[in-house]
Design a protein around this motif. Structure first.
Motif, PDB file in Angstrom:
ATOM      1  N   THR A 173      54.941 -21.946  -7.335  1.00 23.24           N
ATOM      2  CA  THR A 173      53.735 -21.532  -6.625  1.00 23.24           C
ATOM      3  C   THR A 173      53.874 -20.165  -5.944  1.00 23.24           C
ATOM      4  N   TYR A 174      54.919 -20.005  -5.109  1.00 14.17           N
ATOM      5  CA  TYR A 174      55.006 -18.798  -4.283  1.00 14.17           C
ATOM      6  C   TYR A 174      56.237 -17.930  -4.560  1.00 14.17           C
ATOM      7  N   ASN A 175      57.040 -18.284  -5.545  1.00 15.43           N
ATOM      8  CA  ASN A 175      58.169 -17.453  -5.954  1.00 15.43           C
ATOM      9  C   ASN A 175      59.168 -17.211  -4.820  1.00 15.43           C
ATOM     10  N   ARG A 176      59.425 -18.268  -4.047  1.00 15.13           N
ATOM     11  CA  ARG A 176      60.388 -18.123  -2.952  1.00 15.13           C
ATOM     12  C   ARG A 176      61.439 -19.225  -2.955  1.00 15.13           C
ATOM     13  N   GLY A 177      61.234 -20.272  -3.770  1.00 15.37           N
ATOM     14  CA  GLY A 177      62.155 -21.393  -3.771  1.00 15.37           C
ATOM     15  C   GLY A 177      62.638 -21.767  -5.158  1.00 15.37           C
ATOM     16  N   THR A 204      66.245 -11.521 -21.309  1.00 13.42           N
ATOM     17  CA  THR A 204      65.416 -11.244 -20.140  1.00 13.42           C
ATOM     18  C   THR A 204      65.231 -12.519 -19.330  1.00 13.42           C
ATOM     19  N   ILE A 205      65.509 -12.441 -18.026  1.00 15.61           N
ATOM     20  CA  ILE A 205      65.363 -13.569 -17.105  1.00 15.61           C
ATOM     21  C   ILE A 205      64.548 -13.084 -15.914  1.00 15.61           C
ATOM     22  N   ALA A 206      63.453 -13.769 -15.613  1.00 15.71           N
ATOM     23  CA  ALA A 206      62.594 -13.337 -14.509  1.00 15.71           C
ATOM     24  C   ALA A 206      61.969 -14.561 -13.850  1.00 15.71           C
ATOM     25  N   SER A 207      61.276 -14.319 -12.732  1.00 13.88           N
ATOM     26  CA  SER A 207      60.567 -15.402 -12.054  1.00 13.88           C
ATOM     27  C   SER A 207      59.310 -14.839 -11.405  1.00 13.88           C
ATOM     28  N   ALA A 208      58.372 -15.730 -11.089  1.00 11.44           N
ATOM     29  CA  ALA A 208      57.117 -15.325 -10.465  1.00 11.44           C
ATOM     30  C   ALA A 208      56.463 -16.543  -9.822  1.00 11.44           C
ATOM     31  N   GLY A 209      55.407 -16.290  -9.056  1.00  7.82           N
ATOM     32  CA  GLY A 209      54.614 -17.355  -8.457  1.00  7.82           C
ATOM     33  C   GLY A 209      53.167 -17.204  -8.872  1.00  7.82           C
ATOM     34  N   PHE A 210      52.537 -18.274  -9.360  1.00  8.86           N
ATOM     35  CA  PHE A 210      51.183 -18.112  -9.895  1.00  8.86           C
ATOM     36  C   PHE A 210      50.131 -17.991  -8.789  1.00  8.86           C
ATOM     37  N   ARG A 211      50.513 -18.211  -7.525  1.00 10.35           N
ATOM     38  CA  ARG A 211      49.573 -18.021  -6.433  1.00 10.35           C
ATOM     39  C   ARG A 211      49.748 -16.671  -5.714  1.00 10.35           C
ATOM     40  N   GLY A 231      49.312 -13.157  -0.467  1.00 18.41           N
ATOM     41  CA  GLY A 231      49.729 -11.773  -0.708  1.00 18.41           C
ATOM     42  C   GLY A 231      51.099 -11.652  -1.332  1.00 18.41           C
ATOM     43  N   GLY A 232      52.039 -12.507  -0.900  1.00 16.57           N
ATOM     44  CA  GLY A 232      53.386 -12.439  -1.461  1.00 16.57           C
ATOM     45  C   GLY A 232      54.196 -11.317  -0.858  1.00 16.57           C
ATOM     46  N   ASN A 233      55.040 -10.685  -1.696  1.00 11.12           N
ATOM     47  CA  ASN A 233      55.892  -9.584  -1.262  1.00 11.12           C
ATOM     48  C   ASN A 233      56.863 -10.028  -0.164  1.00 11.12           C
ATOM     49  N   LYS A 234      57.382 -11.276  -0.310  1.00 12.42           N
ATOM     50  CA  LYS A 234      58.297 -11.832   0.677  1.00 12.42           C
ATOM     51  C   LYS A 234      59.638 -12.176   0.026  1.00 12.42           C
ATOM     52  N   GLN A 235      60.688 -12.166   0.841  1.00  8.92           N
ATOM     53  CA  GLN A 235      62.011 -12.489   0.330  1.00  8.92           C
ATOM     54  C   GLN A 235      62.132 -13.987   0.040  1.00  8.92           C
ATOM     55  N   PRO A 236      63.088 -14.365  -0.802  1.00  9.80           N
ATOM     56  CA  PRO A 236      63.312 -15.800  -1.061  1.00  9.80           C
ATOM     57  C   PRO A 236      63.650 -16.538   0.228  1.00  9.80           C
ATOM     58  N   LEU A 237      63.317 -17.827   0.273  1.00  9.01           N
ATOM     59  CA  LEU A 237      63.640 -18.643   1.442  1.00  9.01           C
ATOM     60  C   LEU A 237      65.157 -18.834   1.549  1.00  9.01           C
ATOM     61  N   PRO A 238      65.713 -18.790   2.752  1.00  5.40           N
ATOM     62  CA  PRO A 238      67.179 -18.830   2.900  1.00  5.40           C
ATOM     63  C   PRO A 238      67.822 -20.147   2.478  1.00  5.40           C
ATOM     64  N   LYS A 266      61.338  -9.230  -3.816  1.00  2.00           N
ATOM     65  CA  LYS A 266      60.186  -9.790  -3.121  1.00  2.00           C
ATOM     66  C   LYS A 266      59.357 -10.646  -4.081  1.00  2.00           C
ATOM     67  N   SER A 267      58.696 -11.637  -3.523  1.00  2.00           N
ATOM     68  CA  SER A 267      57.886 -12.544  -4.343  1.00  2.00           C
ATOM     69  C   SER A 267      56.780 -11.773  -5.050  1.00  2.00           C
ATOM     70  N   ARG A 268      56.569 -12.117  -6.313  1.00  2.39           N
ATOM     71  CA  ARG A 268      55.585 -11.410  -7.139  1.00  2.39           C
ATOM     72  C   ARG A 268      54.788 -12.407  -7.965  1.00  2.39           C
ATOM     73  N   GLY A 269      53.627 -11.928  -8.421  1.00  4.95           N
ATOM     74  CA  GLY A 269      52.733 -12.793  -9.177  1.00  4.95           C
ATOM     75  C   GLY A 269      52.842 -12.599 -10.673  1.00  4.95           C
ATOM     76  N   VAL A 270      51.964 -13.278 -11.392  1.00  3.68           N
ATOM     77  CA  VAL A 270      51.960 -13.231 -12.852  1.00  3.68           C
ATOM     78  C   VAL A 270      51.022 -12.128 -13.335  1.00  3.68           C
ATOM     79  N   THR A 271      51.212 -11.691 -14.574  1.00  3.35           N
ATOM     80  CA  THR A 271      50.390 -10.628 -15.134  1.00  3.35           C
ATOM     81  C   THR A 271      49.708 -11.097 -16.414  1.00  3.35           C
ATOM     82  N   THR A 272      48.809 -10.263 -16.905  1.00  5.03           N
ATOM     83  CA  THR A 272      48.080 -10.597 -18.134  1.00  5.03           C
ATOM     84  C   THR A 272      48.990 -10.606 -19.354  1.00  5.03           C
TER      85      THR A 272
END
Length: 376
Positions: A173-177, A204-211, A231-238, A266-272
């Motif tokens: 969801t939020y690309n932090r956990g 290629t290995i990546a991650s994202a949050g759909f929200r 908005g996102g743009n946050k660091q992963p949860l500790p 930083k947390s990022r979203g998905v693209t087209t």
């Protein structure tokens, strides 16, 4: 040979889509199931058209529909989507008991409804995989390339580039956990594998949050799908990061490098380009997977088939490769007790690690490095 034709299966799916389009207040359970049904429709249409030519040298004559997997999928469509049609008809009747009757048509109990949703999702994937085997080789080379009679889809694999370069994406969801744990662990296993001179096919290995809005170019589509965004743009949860890195495994410099890389991102979203870029897109729950399928459908509707070409963008429920009976890997419920939070994240991380290794072994033929490299 299946007792139901592709045309018959398509007619059942068409009926479901037509009924659903007349409804504007369907229950969430029906909405989730219909995402799978609607996703199935274009693949059935493509398969029907591809096998329609009855000439002597046509694909339909050279390679008749005969694999056990796709036949089973068509039989499943007949049985399961008919249940969905009954539920839609009950809901459309607008009687005081319509919710109860609609849910009863789907199985009644939540676990039975969830199993129905999973079966329809699997049927769609089986049909899509069968179609991919036909189309990706090209008709001119298909006769030599497809499996011989009697070989089932389970033993066949999708064609890859010669270097077998594969790209993967972990999405939550939020690309932090959970998605960060998946990304980090995949990179740790990559280093473990390549540094012990074993074969590693993922480039290629990546991650994202759909929200997440940060880095996303399809926020308007997400909002149209009623997916709430942040908005996102946050660091992963500790604590999730500690559950992956704060232990005795992978005690080498590359672990520190990967950990620092993740902590600084930083947390990022998905693209087209999500479904046209990545071969495998790992999700953690059925509900999250359904939302991604809705996004994929919306992108195809807006941008055309190139947004999700055959053989790319396979949405994979990661937990089905694990050891647990429950395939959903939810984000754990945290409390004010930090010790408790670390324990539940340790369990979640262990599940993600075992599931990813199960995927590597089953789908990519990965073998664990020698025993001496276990703690690499």
């Amino acid at each position: 040979m299946a007792s139901i034709s592709i045309g018959d299966a398509l007619a059942i799916v068409d009926k479901a889509v037509e009924l659903y389009n007349r409804i504007h207040d369907a229950p969430e359970k029906i909405k989730e199931i219909m995402l799978h049904v609607k996703r199935m429709k274009p693949f059935l249409e493509q398969l029907r058209d591809l096998l329609a030519d009855k000439s002597e040298n046509s694909l339909a004559q050279r390679y008749p529909l005969g694999t056990s997997t796709v036949n089973g999928a068509l039989e499943g469509v007949k049985k399961d989507v008919d249940l969905v049609n009954t539920a839609l008809e009950q809901w459309q009747a607008a009687t005081p008991t319509r919710l109860k009757k609609a849910l009863q048509a789907l199985g009644g109990k939540p676990d039975k409804i969830e199993k129905l949703s999973r079966r329809i999702d699997q049927q769609q994937q089986d049909i899509q995989q069968y179609l991919s085997l036909l189309t990706l080789y090209g008709i001119n080379t298909l006769v030599q390339a497809i499996p011989p009679a009697g070989v089932t889809l389970e033993s066949a694999s999708l064609p890859r580039a010669k270097d077998e370069s594969i790209s993967i994406m972990f999405i939550d969801t939020y690309n932090r956990g959970r998605s960060r744990i998946g990304e980090g662990y995949a990179k740790l296993v990559r280093e473990w594998t390549t540094r012990t001179n074993n074969v590693w096919k993922i480039t290629t290995i990546a991650s994202a949050g759909f929200r997440i809005r940060n880095g996303s170019d399809c926020v308007d589509i997400l909002q149209a799908l009623r997916i709430r965004t942040d908005g996102g743009n946050k660091q992963p949860l500790p604590i999730p990061m500690d559950s992956l890195f704060d232990n005795h495994f992978f005690k080498h410099k590359y672990r520190d490098d990967i950990q620092n890389e993740l902590l600084q991102s930083k947390s990022r979203g998905v693209t087209t380009k999500l479904f046209s870029t990545y071969d495998y897109i790992f999700t953690y729950t059925q509900g999250e997977g359904a939302k991604l399928e809705g996004l994929r459908d919306a992108l195809v509707n807006r941008l055309g088939p190139s947004a999700a070409p055959a053989g790319k963008g396979n949405i994979v429920l990661l937990g089905k490769y694990g050891l647990k009976k429950e395939h959903n890997i939810d984000s754990p419920n945290e409390t004010d007790d930090l010790k408790h939070n670390r324990e539940v994240w340790n369990q979640t991380t262990s599940n993600i690690k075992m599931s990813f290794r199960g995927f590597l072994e089953k789908e990519l033929g990965w073998t664990k490095p020698p025993k001496g490299g276990r703690r690499q």
